[in-house]
Design a protein around this motif. Structure first.
Motif, short mmCIF file in Angstrom:
data_model
loop_
_atom_site.label_atom_id
_atom_site.label_comp_id
_atom_site.label_asym_id
_atom_site.label_seq_id
_atom_site.Cartn_x
_atom_site.Cartn_y
_atom_site.Cartn_z
N PHE A 36 45.24 34.10 44.11
CA PHE A 36 45.50 34.90 43.23
C PHE A 36 44.00 35.77 42.98
O PHE A 36 43.91 36.94 42.83
CB PHE A 36 45.91 34.14 41.65
CG PHE A 36 46.21 35.29 40.75
CD1 PHE A 36 47.27 36.34 40.76
CD2 PHE A 36 45.35 35.36 39.52
CE1 PHE A 36 47.22 37.13 39.72
CE2 PHE A 36 45.47 36.29 38.64
CZ PHE A 36 46.44 37.30 38.66
N LYS A 37 43.01 35.02 42.88
CA LYS A 37 41.58 35.43 42.55
C LYS A 37 41.32 36.52 43.89
O LYS A 37 40.72 37.63 43.79
CB LYS A 37 40.73 34.44 42.37
CG LYS A 37 39.12 34.99 42.22
CD LYS A 37 38.17 33.62 42.12
CE LYS A 37 36.77 34.12 41.89
NZ LYS A 37 35.83 32.96 41.66
N ALA A 38 41.48 35.98 45.05
CA ALA A 38 41.14 36.69 46.23
C ALA A 38 42.27 38.05 46.34
O ALA A 38 41.67 39.18 46.56
CB ALA A 38 41.67 35.78 47.49
N CYS A 39 43.39 37.86 45.69
CA CYS A 39 44.36 39.07 45.82
C CYS A 39 43.56 40.05 44.80
O CYS A 39 43.55 41.41 45.22
CB CYS A 39 45.54 38.70 45.24
SG CYS A 39 46.91 40.00 45.17
N ARG A 40 43.23 39.78 43.41
CA ARG A 40 42.54 40.67 42.65
C ARG A 40 41.40 41.41 43.28
O ARG A 40 41.24 42.52 43.01
CB ARG A 40 42.33 40.00 41.23
CG ARG A 40 43.68 39.42 40.62
CD ARG A 40 43.38 38.91 39.17
NE ARG A 40 42.22 39.56 38.33
CZ ARG A 40 42.97 40.32 37.48
NH1 ARG A 40 44.18 40.52 37.17
NH2 ARG A 40 42.16 41.11 36.61
#
Length: 668
Positions: free
Chosen positions: A564-568
């Protein structure tokens, strides 16, 4: 005997109290799984000292995982409390302690076998069976003669596999060191009563249903629904006699011999412990067998399937079948053509590069390294058999921030060199190549949907989506033999950030770690990476698809927080609307490796494949256009437009070429 039964009733009356308050182990707190960031590191839980010692915790797959090293106690009817665990009570025999489920032989009497089950030692005789004519005398300390080749009824028996007779499932043959040994032994005496015992189809011995805990009494032997004091003896059944010695029930049980007749000719008689063979009537004596219209003479064998073979004996088929083992949790089953049982092998290692770009190492570390230039992703350190390099470029699209993408992948294997490029283009030894492409003895390159898959002869598999998602899986034979941005694949996530010189650095030195694996221009690799500012860019709300119901089965096995962090991060410097799809794809593929099936994750996250996108566009057309052939649709679309001139076509072509240069990564 009566006294024992009365005292047993008193013990039963306080069992519930003992189970509620008699446990020496503090109960584990209940609740949701806690997420963690430092993969592979020990986690301090804050529990009391005893729980910390008994349940050491580490960060695994983004969750705090506390190891439970306690043995299984299912089917045990004499559960006792150890320091950390509830365990099945062991046995004391001739001054030595044995854990439950342990089997051993007396060195002085190798044909006697002993087994400890829940505080009961069963002693019985081994009966040997030799299914070959040229048998070999038993080895020193062994009871049975062996066959020089591992075959039974013409069926080859695999190493360390049990072959069981359908006529008598208690007869087991096993191949060890290329020699076949067949024997029969008595079933162990069980701690549970007869009404709590059950037998699975095809198995020799019964088992216990459920578990049972009791308060132990010194110098006493609980067994089934009774208990006896040290020194007492009793007859459990017509085949079993027991004595209570050092709080262990020691039982001698008659082992029934192997019968050379069909099951329907085996009869039990009152007063006899074991069944015996009865002679058939003269008119029933048959010396051949029939199956599917074929006649088999007495002694003939035939292969039923890869797991079973049968032999004609006195007019009846006697069949033997191979019993397959199950695999441990960290192993996978590998099916081998022509063999009965799958082979248990370690899981492959998987490394991924995705997005802007983020990396997941073979051992599970997820990090972000935005280095520009060419880098060593994976290299076989010992044999130099293969290497994989990536070319990362700075990419600036219209109205977006600069980002780094994995633009090309170079695969070297022996004399071949494959270059995987944008839009699934491929070069083979410097020349453009069509897909599929096969080079016998080296690789097999195919297209699977929107992905390009390269399978090397050494079972290394490279998966590329033609944009910036890359996955490499390697077999266990490469454990501890690799290095590069993907780590060393040694099972220890703590040393994944190992530079080319062998120095292990921390999270704060990611730039020096990544730069050390530069194989291109040093000036490019040394370029300072600007820190990402979390503002502007595209709306990162699409990353919410990671919390979609389609991933619900995976949430308990793999934390999505780092994905999720990578996606953001990707959406804040996104050149198109679908930047979130690569983080979701990375999470989905890791879930599938953990055994979670995700058949519709692309549809539910709006990350459709090329085929699905085409089908969706067709469904959105007016109904009277859907059934028209493609060529007819083109005619309808341009029927009102005059035929363009050659100069107009040339101008359109030039505009199209310039558009591709400005925007090399279109995602529909």
């Amino acid at each position: 005997m009566n006294t024992g039964n009365i005292q047993w009733t008193l013990i039963i009356s306080i069992i519930s109290l003992g189970m509620a308050y008699g446990s020496g182990m503090a109960p584990l707190p209940a609740g949701k799984r806690q997420q963690c960031a430092n993969e592979g590191e020990p986690v301090t839980t804050g529990f009391d000292a005893q729980i910390v010692d008994c349940y050491p915790c580490i960060c695994k797959n983004g969750y705090v995982e506390c190891k439970n090293n306690c043995p299984r106690i299912d089917e045990c009817h004499l559960v006792v409390q150890d320091r950390c665990c509830k365990i099945c009570k062991g046995c004391i025999y001739k001054g030595l302690s044995y854990p439950s489920h342990t089997e051993w032989t007396d060195p002085n009497e190798p044909c006697k076998i002993l087994r400890c089950e829940a505080g009961v030692v069963t002693i019985s005789d081994l009966h040997c069976y030799t299914p070959c004519k040229n048998s070999i005398p038993p080895e020193p300390g062994k009871c049975c003669r062996t066959c020089p080749d591992c075959q039974i009824n013409g069926q080859v028996v695999a190493e360390d596999r049990d072959v069981i007779s359908d006529d008598d499932p208690c007869v087991k043959c096993r191949c060890s060191n290329k020699r076949l040994t067949c024997m029969k032994k008595a079933c162990p005496v069980l701690q549970c009563s007869i009404d709590k015992q059950f037998k699975l189809p095809g198995e020799c011995c019964p088992r216990c249903k459920g578990t049972r805990s009791i308060i132990m009494v010194e110098h006493a032997c609980p067994i089934q629904t009774s208990f006896f004091w040290d020194g007492q003896s009793w007859k459990l059944d017509k085949c079993t006699e027991c004595s209570c010695i050092n709080s262990t029930s020691v039982c001698t049980r008659v082992s029934c011999p192997i019968l050379d007749c069909a099951p329907e000719l085996q009869k039990s008689f009152p007063g006899h412990c074991c069944p015996i063979c009865t002679k058939p009537r003269v008119e029933e004596m048959i010396t051949h067998c029939e199956l599917d219209g074929r006649v088999y003479e007495d002694g003939n064998v035939y292969q039923l399937d890869v797991c079973s073979s049968c032999k004609c004996h006195n007019g009846k088929f006697s069949c033997a079948r191979t019993k397959c083992n199950t695999c441990a949790p960290n192993m996978k089953m590998l099916r081998i053509p022509g063999e009965c049982c799958a082979k248990c092998v370690e899981n492959d290692g998987a490394c991924m590069a995705f997005g802007d770009p983020h990396y997941k190492t073979f051992d599970g570390m997820i990090y972000t390294f935005k280095g520009i230039g060419k880098y060593q992703l994976i290299e076989d350190v010992y044999n130099k058999s293969f290497s994989i390099k990536v070319a990362n470029y700075e990419y600036v699209a219209h109205n977006s921030k600069a980002s780094t993408i994995t633009k090309r992948v170079a695969v070297n294997f022996g004399k071949i060199r494959l270059n995987l490029q944008q839009r699934l283009r491929v070069k083979y030894n410097g020349n453009k190549a069509a897909i599929p492409l096969v080079e016998p003895g080296y690789f097999n390159l195919t297209r699977k949907g929107d992905l390009l898959e390269v399978r090397l002869q050494n079972d290394v598999t490279i998966t590329w989506n033609g944009r910036s998602f890359l996955e490499v899986t390697v077999p266990p034979v490469f454990k501890g033999k690799l290095r590069g941005l993907c780590g060393n694949f040694n099972g220890d996530v703590q040393d994944d950030f190992q530079t080319k010189t062998g120095k292990i650095v921390g999270d704060k030195d990611l730039l020096s770690f990544g730069s050390s694996w530069c194989v291109g221009k040093k000036s490019e690799c040394a370029k300072k990476i600007k820190p990402e500012k979390q503002k502007g860019g595209r709306d990162p709300t699409e990353c919410k698809y990671l919390f979609n119901e389609s991933f619900s089965e995976c949430e308990s096995k793999l934390s999505n927080s780092k994905y999720f962090k990578a996606c953001r991060m990707d959406m804040h410097s996104c050149a198109h609307k679908k930047c979130y799809c690569e983080s979701i794809m990375a999470y989905a593929r890791e879930c599938e490796r953990l055994g979670v099936k995700l058949p519709n994750w692309q549809k539910h996250s709006n990350c459709l494949t090329l085929k699905e996108r085409k089908n969706k566009r067709i469904e959105q057309r007016p109904s009277h256009h859907r059934t028209k052939p493609h060529k007819s649709l083109d005619m309808l679309r341009y029927s009102h437009v005059s035929k363009p001139s050659w100069n107009q076509l040339l101008n359109v072509s030039q505009i199209s070429q310039r558009s591709r240069i400005l925007n090399p990564l279109p995602i529909q």
